[in-house]
Design a protein around this motif. Structure first.
Motif, PDB file in Angstrom:
ATOM      1  N   GLY A  40     -43.433 -21.550  -0.314  1.00  0.00           N
ATOM      2  CA  GLY A  40     -42.488 -21.434   0.810  1.00  0.00           C
ATOM      3  C   GLY A  40     -41.293 -21.109   0.632  1.00  0.00           C
ATOM      4  O   GLY A  40     -40.925 -20.498  -0.442  1.00  0.00           O
ATOM      5  N   ILE A  41     -40.334 -21.146   1.737  1.00  0.00           N
ATOM      6  CA  ILE A  41     -39.036 -20.420   1.526  1.00  0.00           C
ATOM      7  C   ILE A  41     -37.908 -21.308   2.232  1.00  0.00           C
ATOM      8  O   ILE A  41     -38.307 -22.017   3.214  1.00  0.00           O
ATOM      9  CB  ILE A  41     -39.092 -18.941   2.317  1.00  0.00           C
ATOM     10  CG1 ILE A  41     -38.013 -18.232   2.146  1.00  0.00           C
ATOM     11  CG2 ILE A  41     -39.653 -19.282   3.737  1.00  0.00           C
ATOM     12  CD1 ILE A  41     -38.192 -16.936   2.691  1.00  0.00           C
ATOM     13  N   CYS A  42     -36.626 -21.248   1.885  1.00  0.00           N
ATOM     14  CA  CYS A  42     -35.730 -22.031   2.600  1.00  0.00           C
ATOM     15  C   CYS A  42     -34.796 -20.825   3.160  1.00  0.00           C
ATOM     16  O   CYS A  42     -34.284 -20.172   2.186  1.00  0.00           O
ATOM     17  CB  CYS A  42     -35.030 -22.886   1.627  1.00  0.00           C
ATOM     18  SG  CYS A  42     -33.565 -23.814   2.482  1.00  0.00           S
ATOM     19  N   ILE A  43     -34.608 -20.955   4.362  1.00  0.00           N
ATOM     20  CA  ILE A  43     -33.691 -19.783   5.051  1.00  0.00           C
ATOM     21  C   ILE A  43     -32.487 -20.587   5.551  1.00  0.00           C
ATOM     22  O   ILE A  43     -32.536 -21.595   6.345  1.00  0.00           O
ATOM     23  CB  ILE A  43     -34.546 -19.248   6.276  1.00  0.00           C
ATOM     24  CG1 ILE A  43     -35.776 -18.816   5.542  1.00  0.00           C
ATOM     25  CG2 ILE A  43     -33.549 -18.299   7.024  1.00  0.00           C
ATOM     26  CD1 ILE A  43     -36.717 -18.115   7.011  1.00  0.00           C
ATOM     27  N   GLN A  44     -31.444 -19.760   5.437  1.00  0.00           N
ATOM     28  CA  GLN A  44     -30.116 -20.212   6.044  1.00  0.00           C
ATOM     29  C   GLN A  44     -29.884 -19.244   7.432  1.00  0.00           C
ATOM     30  O   GLN A  44     -30.117 -17.980   7.527  1.00  0.00           O
ATOM     31  CB  GLN A  44     -28.828 -20.090   5.214  1.00  0.00           C
ATOM     32  CG  GLN A  44     -27.482 -20.549   5.447  1.00  0.00           C
ATOM     33  CD  GLN A  44     -26.611 -20.361   4.354  1.00  0.00           C
ATOM     34  OE1 GLN A  44     -26.362 -19.205   4.001  1.00  0.00           O
ATOM     35  NE2 GLN A  44     -25.929 -21.366   3.884  1.00  0.00           N
ATOM     36  N   SER A  45     -29.743 -20.175   8.338  1.00  0.00           N
ATOM     37  CA  SER A  45     -29.753 -19.518   9.722  1.00  0.00           C
ATOM     38  C   SER A  45     -29.011 -20.314  10.917  1.00  0.00           C
ATOM     39  O   SER A  45     -29.342 -21.439  10.828  1.00  0.00           O
ATOM     40  CB  SER A  45     -31.143 -19.118  10.200  1.00  0.00           C
ATOM     41  OG  SER A  45     -31.141 -18.890  11.453  1.00  0.00           O
ATOM     42  N   ASN A  46     -28.497 -19.894  11.731  1.00  0.00           N
ATOM     43  CA  ASN A  46     -27.663 -20.643  12.911  1.00  0.00           C
ATOM     44  C   ASN A  46     -28.876 -20.701  13.897  1.00  0.00           C
ATOM     45  O   ASN A  46     -28.466 -21.715  14.796  1.00  0.00           O
ATOM     46  CB  ASN A  46     -26.472 -19.886  13.660  1.00  0.00           C
ATOM     47  CG  ASN A  46     -25.389 -19.615  12.589  1.00  0.00           C
ATOM     48  OD1 ASN A  46     -25.177 -20.599  11.792  1.00  0.00           O
ATOM     49  ND2 ASN A  46     -24.595 -18.900  12.540  1.00  0.00           N
ATOM     50  N   GLY A  47     -29.764 -20.109  13.822  1.00  0.00           N
ATOM     51  CA  GLY A  47     -30.950 -20.397  14.743  1.00  0.00           C
ATOM     52  C   GLY A  47     -32.084 -20.973  14.168  1.00  0.00           C
ATOM     53  O   GLY A  47     -33.193 -20.592  14.225  1.00  0.00           O
ATOM     54  N   VAL A  48     -31.862 -22.178  13.681  1.00  0.00           N
ATOM     55  CA  VAL A  48     -33.008 -22.916  12.960  1.00  0.00           C
ATOM     56  C   VAL A  48     -33.906 -23.488  14.204  1.00  0.00           C
ATOM     57  O   VAL A  48     -33.546 -23.649  15.361  1.00  0.00           O
ATOM     58  CB  VAL A  48     -32.618 -24.461  12.536  1.00  0.00           C
ATOM     59  CG1 VAL A  48     -31.739 -23.679  11.317  1.00  0.00           C
ATOM     60  CG2 VAL A  48     -31.800 -25.030  13.176  1.00  0.00           C
ATOM     61  N   GLU A  49     -35.326 -23.444  13.727  1.00  0.00           N
ATOM     62  CA  GLU A  49     -36.319 -23.683  14.780  1.00  0.00           C
ATOM     63  C   GLU A  49     -36.681 -25.212  14.532  1.00  0.00           C
ATOM     64  O   GLU A  49     -36.112 -26.143  13.655  1.00  0.00           O
ATOM     65  CB  GLU A  49     -37.505 -23.128  14.456  1.00  0.00           C
ATOM     66  CG  GLU A  49     -37.384 -21.598  14.394  1.00  0.00           C
ATOM     67  CD  GLU A  49     -37.436 -20.869  15.770  1.00  0.00           C
ATOM     68  OE1 GLU A  49     -37.706 -21.679  16.894  1.00  0.00           O
ATOM     69  OE2 GLU A  49     -37.137 -19.830  15.983  1.00  0.00           O
ATOM     70  N   ASP A  84     -29.971 -24.655   7.784  1.00  0.00           N
ATOM     71  CA  ASP A  84     -30.832 -23.907   6.930  1.00  0.00           C
ATOM     72  C   ASP A  84     -32.444 -24.709   7.328  1.00  0.00           C
ATOM     73  O   ASP A  84     -32.335 -25.926   7.957  1.00  0.00           O
ATOM     74  CB  ASP A  84     -30.870 -24.206   5.322  1.00  0.00           C
ATOM     75  CG  ASP A  84     -30.436 -25.287   5.017  1.00  0.00           C
ATOM     76  OD1 ASP A  84     -30.426 -26.413   5.753  1.00  0.00           O
ATOM     77  OD2 ASP A  84     -30.255 -25.440   3.658  1.00  0.00           O
ATOM     78  N   MET A  85     -33.523 -24.277   7.097  1.00  0.00           N
ATOM     79  CA  MET A  85     -34.787 -24.734   7.301  1.00  0.00           C
ATOM     80  C   MET A  85     -35.619 -24.403   6.318  1.00  0.00           C
ATOM     81  O   MET A  85     -35.633 -23.315   5.683  1.00  0.00           O
ATOM     82  CB  MET A  85     -35.207 -24.423   8.487  1.00  0.00           C
ATOM     83  CG  MET A  85     -35.314 -23.025   8.921  1.00  0.00           C
ATOM     84  SD  MET A  85     -35.828 -22.533  10.642  1.00  0.00           S
ATOM     85  CE  MET A  85     -35.767 -20.804  10.410  1.00  0.00           C
ATOM     86  N   GLY A  86     -36.810 -25.265   6.000  1.00  0.00           N
ATOM     87  CA  GLY A  86     -37.655 -24.937   5.005  1.00  0.00           C
ATOM     88  C   GLY A  86     -38.783 -24.706   5.658  1.00  0.00           C
ATOM     89  O   GLY A  86     -39.535 -25.416   6.675  1.00  0.00           O
ATOM     90  N   ILE A  87     -39.593 -23.701   5.101  1.00  0.00           N
ATOM     91  CA  ILE A  87     -40.793 -23.113   5.890  1.00  0.00           C
ATOM     92  C   ILE A  87     -41.969 -22.949   4.686  1.00  0.00           C
ATOM     93  O   ILE A  87     -41.575 -22.547   3.576  1.00  0.00           O
ATOM     94  CB  ILE A  87     -40.511 -21.634   6.346  1.00  0.00           C
ATOM     95  CG1 ILE A  87     -39.594 -21.805   7.583  1.00  0.00           C
ATOM     96  CG2 ILE A  87     -41.774 -20.922   6.932  1.00  0.00           C
ATOM     97  CD1 ILE A  87     -38.951 -20.565   7.971  1.00  0.00           C
ATOM     98  N   ARG A  88     -43.124 -23.563   5.155  1.00  0.00           N
ATOM     99  CA  ARG A  88     -44.428 -23.461   4.270  1.00  0.00           C
ATOM    100  C   ARG A  88     -45.337 -22.551   4.669  1.00  0.00           C
ATOM    101  O   ARG A  88     -45.530 -22.135   6.038  1.00  0.00           O
ATOM    102  CB  ARG A  88     -45.024 -24.880   4.439  1.00  0.00           C
ATOM    103  CG  ARG A  88     -46.184 -24.873   3.643  1.00  0.00           C
ATOM    104  CD  ARG A  88     -46.917 -26.143   3.519  1.00  0.00           C
ATOM    105  NE  ARG A  88     -46.992 -26.838   4.950  1.00  0.00           N
ATOM    106  CZ  ARG A  88     -48.055 -26.706   5.892  1.00  0.00           C
ATOM    107  NH1 ARG A  88     -48.995 -25.786   5.566  1.00  0.00           N
ATOM    108  NH2 ARG A  88     -47.896 -27.006   7.070  1.00  0.00           N
TER     109      ARG A  88
END
Length: 110
Positions: A40-49, A84-88
């Motif tokens: 997976g991936i960890c993304i830094q974003s103001n638009g977290v889901e 941020d958010m973690g995505i698998r």
């Protein structure tokens, strides 16, 4: 051993020089990848889901002059800065996995 103890990760994470475009509830371009693994991936974003949201990713690896597209599921979200958010990954074929392995191997040696 405590039941709340964190289990070891299946795939080690690596901080990288990469960015991602993703589509979930909206299209968000050129977001910083905080770390990445084969899982997976960890993304830094103001638009977290929201957790459970399926997203389409295009992960760009400038150091490798390559990119991969993948489908993922948001598994955790941090709505406080740095947001941020973690995505698998849920769909990653062998060709895309090989590009990801090549990039992680390059990062590991640096």
């Amino acid at each position: 051993m405590s039941q709340t103890a964190e289990l070891p990760r299946e795939f080690p994470r690596f901080e990288v020089n990469a960015y991602v475009d993703y589509t979930g509830n909206e299209v968000l371009l050129y977001h910083r990848v905080q770390n990445i693994s084969l899982g997976g991936i960890c993304i830094q974003s103001n638009g977290v889901e929201d957790v459970g949201t399926l997203v389409d990713l295009v992960i760009n690896f400038p150091d490798l002059h390559a990119s991969i597209s993948a489908r993922g599921e948001v598994v955790w979200v941090n709505r406080a800065p740095p947001m941020d958010m973690g995505i698998r990954y849920v769909e990653l074929d062998n060709d895309r996995k090989e590009t990801l392995r090549k990039y992680i191997s390059m990062v590991r040696r640096a």
